[in-house]
Write a protein that holds these residues in place. Structure first.
Motif, PDB file in Angstrom:
ATOM      1  N   ARG A  26     -18.937   7.143   3.297  1.00  0.00           N
ATOM      2  CA  ARG A  26     -19.992   7.012   4.302  1.00  0.00           C
ATOM      3  C   ARG A  26     -20.065   5.544   4.715  1.00  0.00           C
ATOM      4  N   TYR A  27     -19.478   5.245   5.864  1.00  0.00           N
ATOM      5  CA  TYR A  27     -19.409   3.867   6.347  1.00  0.00           C
ATOM      6  C   TYR A  27     -19.630   3.908   7.852  1.00  0.00           C
ATOM      7  N   GLN A  28     -20.432   2.975   8.335  1.00  0.00           N
ATOM      8  CA  GLN A  28     -20.731   2.948   9.763  1.00  0.00           C
ATOM      9  C   GLN A  28     -19.438   2.792  10.563  1.00  0.00           C
ATOM     10  N   SER A  30     -16.861   4.776  10.634  1.00  0.00           N
ATOM     11  CA  SER A  30     -15.632   5.298  10.037  1.00  0.00           C
ATOM     12  C   SER A  30     -14.997   6.353  10.949  1.00  0.00           C
ATOM     13  N   LYS A  31     -13.688   6.297  11.045  1.00  0.00           N
ATOM     14  CA  LYS A  31     -12.972   7.246  11.909  1.00  0.00           C
ATOM     15  C   LYS A  31     -12.412   8.420  11.093  1.00  0.00           C
ATOM     16  N   TYR A  32     -12.897   8.581   9.882  1.00  0.00           N
ATOM     17  CA  TYR A  32     -12.365   9.616   8.989  1.00  0.00           C
ATOM     18  C   TYR A  32     -12.276  10.979   9.674  1.00  0.00           C
ATOM     19  N   VAL A  53      -6.451  -3.900  12.899  1.00  0.00           N
ATOM     20  CA  VAL A  53      -7.131  -5.218  12.916  1.00  0.00           C
ATOM     21  C   VAL A  53      -8.517  -5.167  12.273  1.00  0.00           C
ATOM     22  N   PHE A  54      -9.242  -4.064  12.495  1.00  0.00           N
ATOM     23  CA  PHE A  54     -10.614  -3.932  11.984  1.00  0.00           C
ATOM     24  C   PHE A  54     -10.641  -2.728  11.036  1.00  0.00           C
ATOM     25  N   GLY A  55     -10.010  -2.879   9.881  1.00  0.00           N
ATOM     26  CA  GLY A  55      -9.636  -1.734   9.041  1.00  0.00           C
ATOM     27  C   GLY A  55     -10.776  -0.944   8.416  1.00  0.00           C
ATOM     28  N   GLY A  56     -11.922  -1.568   8.121  1.00  0.00           N
ATOM     29  CA  GLY A  56     -13.065  -0.847   7.543  1.00  0.00           C
ATOM     30  C   GLY A  56     -12.689  -0.062   6.301  1.00  0.00           C
ATOM     31  N   THR A  57     -12.967   1.240   6.313  1.00  0.00           N
ATOM     32  CA  THR A  57     -12.700   2.107   5.150  1.00  0.00           C
ATOM     33  C   THR A  57     -11.211   2.290   4.861  1.00  0.00           C
ATOM     34  N   ALA A  58     -10.358   1.857   5.782  1.00  0.00           N
ATOM     35  CA  ALA A  58      -8.897   2.040   5.677  1.00  0.00           C
ATOM     36  C   ALA A  58      -8.462   3.464   6.018  1.00  0.00           C
ATOM     37  N   ASN A  74      -6.195  -5.084   8.005  1.00  0.00           N
ATOM     38  CA  ASN A  74      -7.009  -6.302   8.016  1.00  0.00           C
ATOM     39  C   ASN A  74      -8.485  -5.960   8.176  1.00  0.00           C
ATOM     40  N   ASP A  75      -9.334  -6.731   7.522  1.00  0.00           N
ATOM     41  CA  ASP A  75     -10.777  -6.688   7.802  1.00  0.00           C
ATOM     42  C   ASP A  75     -11.339  -8.050   7.394  1.00  0.00           C
ATOM     43  N   ALA A  76     -12.316  -8.546   8.167  1.00  0.00           N
ATOM     44  CA  ALA A  76     -12.880  -9.867   7.893  1.00  0.00           C
ATOM     45  C   ALA A  76     -13.691  -9.886   6.602  1.00  0.00           C
ATOM     46  N   LEU A  77     -14.180  -8.729   6.167  1.00  0.00           N
ATOM     47  CA  LEU A  77     -15.021  -8.698   4.964  1.00  0.00           C
ATOM     48  C   LEU A  77     -14.175  -8.477   3.705  1.00  0.00           C
ATOM     49  N   ALA A  78     -14.514  -9.251   2.668  1.00  0.00           N
ATOM     50  CA  ALA A  78     -13.725  -9.212   1.427  1.00  0.00           C
ATOM     51  C   ALA A  78     -13.814  -7.855   0.731  1.00  0.00           C
ATOM     52  N   PHE A  79     -14.972  -7.205   0.806  1.00  0.00           N
ATOM     53  CA  PHE A  79     -15.083  -5.925   0.085  1.00  0.00           C
ATOM     54  C   PHE A  79     -14.206  -4.865   0.746  1.00  0.00           C
ATOM     55  N   ASN A  80     -14.079  -4.958   2.067  1.00  0.00           N
ATOM     56  CA  ASN A  80     -13.184  -4.012   2.736  1.00  0.00           C
ATOM     57  C   ASN A  80     -11.721  -4.311   2.398  1.00  0.00           C
ATOM     58  N   ALA A  81     -11.392  -5.596   2.303  1.00  0.00           N
ATOM     59  CA  ALA A  81     -10.004  -5.937   1.957  1.00  0.00           C
ATOM     60  C   ALA A  81      -9.636  -5.372   0.582  1.00  0.00           C
ATOM     61  N   LYS A 223     -10.613 -13.078  10.041  1.00  0.00           N
ATOM     62  CA  LYS A 223     -11.217 -12.749  11.329  1.00  0.00           C
ATOM     63  C   LYS A 223     -10.070 -12.490  12.294  1.00  0.00           C
ATOM     64  N   ASP A 224     -10.264 -11.588  13.221  1.00  0.00           N
ATOM     65  CA  ASP A 224      -9.166 -11.204  14.125  1.00  0.00           C
ATOM     66  C   ASP A 224      -8.526 -12.430  14.772  1.00  0.00           C
ATOM     67  N   GLU A 225      -9.360 -13.428  15.114  1.00  0.00           N
ATOM     68  CA  GLU A 225      -8.794 -14.587  15.818  1.00  0.00           C
ATOM     69  C   GLU A 225      -7.847 -15.412  14.927  1.00  0.00           C
ATOM     70  N   MET A 236      -7.104  -1.156  17.294  1.00  0.00           N
ATOM     71  CA  MET A 236      -8.319  -1.986  17.344  1.00  0.00           C
ATOM     72  C   MET A 236      -9.554  -1.085  17.362  1.00  0.00           C
ATOM     73  N   ASP A 237     -10.358  -1.220  16.331  1.00  0.00           N
ATOM     74  CA  ASP A 237     -11.610  -0.457  16.264  1.00  0.00           C
ATOM     75  C   ASP A 237     -12.728  -1.448  15.924  1.00  0.00           C
ATOM     76  N   PRO A 238     -13.050  -2.318  16.896  1.00  0.00           N
ATOM     77  CA  PRO A 238     -13.976  -3.422  16.587  1.00  0.00           C
ATOM     78  C   PRO A 238     -15.420  -2.958  16.476  1.00  0.00           C
ATOM     79  N   ARG A 249     -24.319  -4.505  12.370  1.00  0.00           N
ATOM     80  CA  ARG A 249     -23.915  -5.826  11.871  1.00  0.00           C
ATOM     81  C   ARG A 249     -23.339  -5.623  10.479  1.00  0.00           C
ATOM     82  N   TYR A 250     -22.022  -5.562  10.407  1.00  0.00           N
ATOM     83  CA  TYR A 250     -21.374  -5.132   9.166  1.00  0.00           C
ATOM     84  C   TYR A 250     -21.691  -6.038   7.986  1.00  0.00           C
ATOM     85  N   ARG A 251     -21.621  -7.346   8.204  1.00  0.00           N
ATOM     86  CA  ARG A 251     -21.871  -8.271   7.088  1.00  0.00           C
ATOM     87  C   ARG A 251     -23.307  -8.146   6.587  1.00  0.00           C
TER      88      ARG A 251
HETATM   89  C1  LIG Z   1     -15.884   0.071  13.562  1.00  0.00           C
HETATM   90  S1  LIG Z   1     -15.533  -0.653  11.997  1.00  0.00           S
HETATM   91  C2  LIG Z   1     -13.905  -0.088  11.689  1.00  0.00           C
HETATM   92  C3  LIG Z   1     -13.901   1.274  11.091  1.00  0.00           C
HETATM   93  C4  LIG Z   1     -12.536   1.729  10.633  1.00  0.00           C
HETATM   94  N1  LIG Z   1     -11.635   2.000  11.718  1.00  0.00           N
HETATM   95  C5  LIG Z   1     -12.689   2.972   9.759  1.00  0.00           C
HETATM   96  O1  LIG Z   1     -12.206   4.060  10.142  1.00  0.00           O
HETATM   97  O2  LIG Z   1     -13.301   2.863   8.713  1.00  0.00           O
HETATM   98  C6  LIG Z   1     -15.286  -2.341  12.400  1.00  0.00           C
HETATM   99  C7  LIG Z   1     -14.829  -3.235  11.246  1.00  0.00           C
HETATM  100  O3  LIG Z   1     -14.540  -4.538  11.776  1.00  0.00           O
HETATM  101  C8  LIG Z   1     -14.801  -5.494  10.749  1.00  0.00           C
HETATM  102  N2  LIG Z   1     -14.934  -6.790  11.448  1.00  0.00           N
HETATM  103  C9  LIG Z   1     -16.022  -7.290  12.074  1.00  0.00           C
HETATM  104  N3  LIG Z   1     -15.721  -8.450  12.690  1.00  0.00           N
HETATM  105  C10 LIG Z   1     -14.408  -8.679  12.447  1.00  0.00           C
HETATM  106  C11 LIG Z   1     -13.494  -9.697  12.842  1.00  0.00           C
HETATM  107  N4  LIG Z   1     -13.875 -10.716  13.605  1.00  0.00           N
HETATM  108  N5  LIG Z   1     -12.215  -9.604  12.423  1.00  0.00           N
HETATM  109  C12 LIG Z   1     -11.803  -8.571  11.648  1.00  0.00           C
HETATM  110  N6  LIG Z   1     -12.634  -7.594  11.241  1.00  0.00           N
HETATM  111  C13 LIG Z   1     -13.909  -7.628  11.642  1.00  0.00           C
HETATM  112  C14 LIG Z   1     -16.046  -4.977  10.065  1.00  0.00           C
HETATM  113  O4  LIG Z   1     -16.139  -5.473   8.738  1.00  0.00           O
HETATM  114  C15 LIG Z   1     -15.838  -3.456  10.130  1.00  0.00           C
HETATM  115  O5  LIG Z   1     -15.318  -2.966   8.917  1.00  0.00           O
END
Ligand SMILES: C[S@@+](CC[C@H](N)C(=O)[O-])C[C@H]1O[C@@H](n2cnc3c(N)ncnc32)[C@H](O)[C@@H]1O
Length: 361
Positions: A26-28, A30-32, A53-58, A74-81, A223-225, A236-238, A249-251
């Protein structure tokens, strides 16, 4: 940008290895639930390496892994990594009973800190649970194998999310769980189930999800940049800004899990002005209406040479038309696909989930 190469080639995967083995979370955002739909779109494209790029739950990286691709999560947050490390980069390591016993047991020869118990009393979990968390988090941090460690963190994060009302850490609201009232939502039995019971269940699920697709899949926590990775296809699923309604606000929503990743420095990063003791905020163009157009433009420029696939919704800022126009300006052939979808944790009715596929002309 460095070209990533895969030294190993895809192996023939048994038919039992499918995205269905991916554990439900259960993650905001999530594309599961959309994986079957995404699978059809990915299978229609020709590519060997993929960057999420924005991997979230993976979940999407996992789908790409089951399709035999080399996957860069990739994900900017350490817990997701950690999640990506456990389920994408990890090809074979699982947790056994000895590992679980090690994680649960307080070592009498070690001095433990009690940071969570002292800091988060009455906020998210009971004192007893906070004490358990302090021990378990510090034990996991000492595990030498990065894959075992990541598997253990994954099980811990899922346990913590399961025990939270709304599955978030956005409010000081332990009382929602503990007060003696009639409830119209949530699952008190799940909230009250002990951490160790949840943890064991998630260990089984994670173990079941581990597989080797013969590729050198890699995890990044940037971070993506800051990403310097190249792939044939970039997904890309930002974070998404709705025209009306609140931002995700994920963080801020998952700060407690992020804090666990750097337990020993957590204290210095707390926002002491927030009642629920979140981490100090960081600004992001993805979470502000004024910056998001630039954020998309920079991403499209960076990955111009790749097939770009963007997950999006109908009611977002910027508009779908704007995104399509920017991609077409970069010489892409753009296709927009739609499907009806009800989002996890969303109060809105059915919305359209959109996939924007931009390939070379
Ligand atoms: C919509 S969610 C992705 C959901 C993912 N596709 C899934 O199925 O679980 C967006 C993700 O982008 C990450 N994120 C936010 N800003 C970011 C950035 N600048 N660079 C990389 N990741 C970022 C968040 O931590 C969050 O997990």
């Amino acid at each position: 940008m460095s070209k990533q190469t895969s030294e190993r080639s895809a192996v023939e995967l048994p038919s039992s290895v499918t995205y269905r083995n991916f554990p439900r979370t259960r993650y905001q955002g999530s594309k599961y639930k959309l994986l079957p739909w995404l699978a059809d779109s990915f299978q229609a494209l020709t590519f060997d390496t993929a960057l999420d790029v924005f991997g979230g739950t993976a979940a999407v990286s996992y789908l790409l892994k089951t399709l035999g691709k080399t996957v860069y999560y990739n994900d900017a947050l350490a817990f997701n990594a950690q999640v990506g490390t456990a389920l994408i980069e990890n090809a074979s390591v699982t947790l056994d009973e000895d590992d679980v016993a090690f994680i649960f047991t307080q070592d009498p020869n070690r001095t433990y800190r009690s940071f969570i118990e002292e800091t988060f009393s009455d906020i998210y979990f009971t004192d007893e649970e906070n004490h358990w968390l302090d021990i378990v988090v510090q034990n996991i941090h000492t595990m030498e194998c990065p894959y075992k460690r990541a598997m253990a963190f994954w099980a811990l994060f899922q346990s913590a999310i399961s025990k939270r009302p709304y599955n978030l850490f956005h409010r000081k609201n332990l009382y929602v769980r503990t007060s003696n009232v009639k409830r119209s939502f949530g699952n008190k039995a799940t909230w009250d189930r002990p951490f160790d019971v949840h943890f064991r269940k998630f260990v089984r699920e994670a173990n079941n999800a581990v597989f080797d697709n013969g590729r050198d899949n890699k995890v990044f926590c940037l971070k993506d940049e800051d990403l310097q990775v190249r792939a044939d296809l970039v997904y890309m699923d930002p974070p998404y800004i709705p025209e009306k309604g609140a931002l995700t606000r994920y963080r801020d929503f998952y700060h407690f899990l992020e804090g666990i990743c750097f337990y020993h420095e957590w204290k210095e990063h707390l926002d002491r002005d927030s009642k629920h003791l979140k981490l100090q905020s960081e600004s992001s163009n993805w979470e502000c209406k004024e910056g998001i157009h630039d954020a998309f433009d920079m991403l499209f420029e960076k990955f111009e040479e790749a097939i770009m696939v963007v997950s999006y919704r109908k009611d977002g800022i910027p508009s779908i038309d704007w995104i399509v126009e920017r991609l077409e300006k970069r010489g892409k052939q753009v296709e927009v696909k739609e499907v009806d979808y009800k989002y996890v944790l969303s109060k809105k009715g059915n919305l359209k989930e959109v996939l924007i596929v931009a390939a070379q002309k």
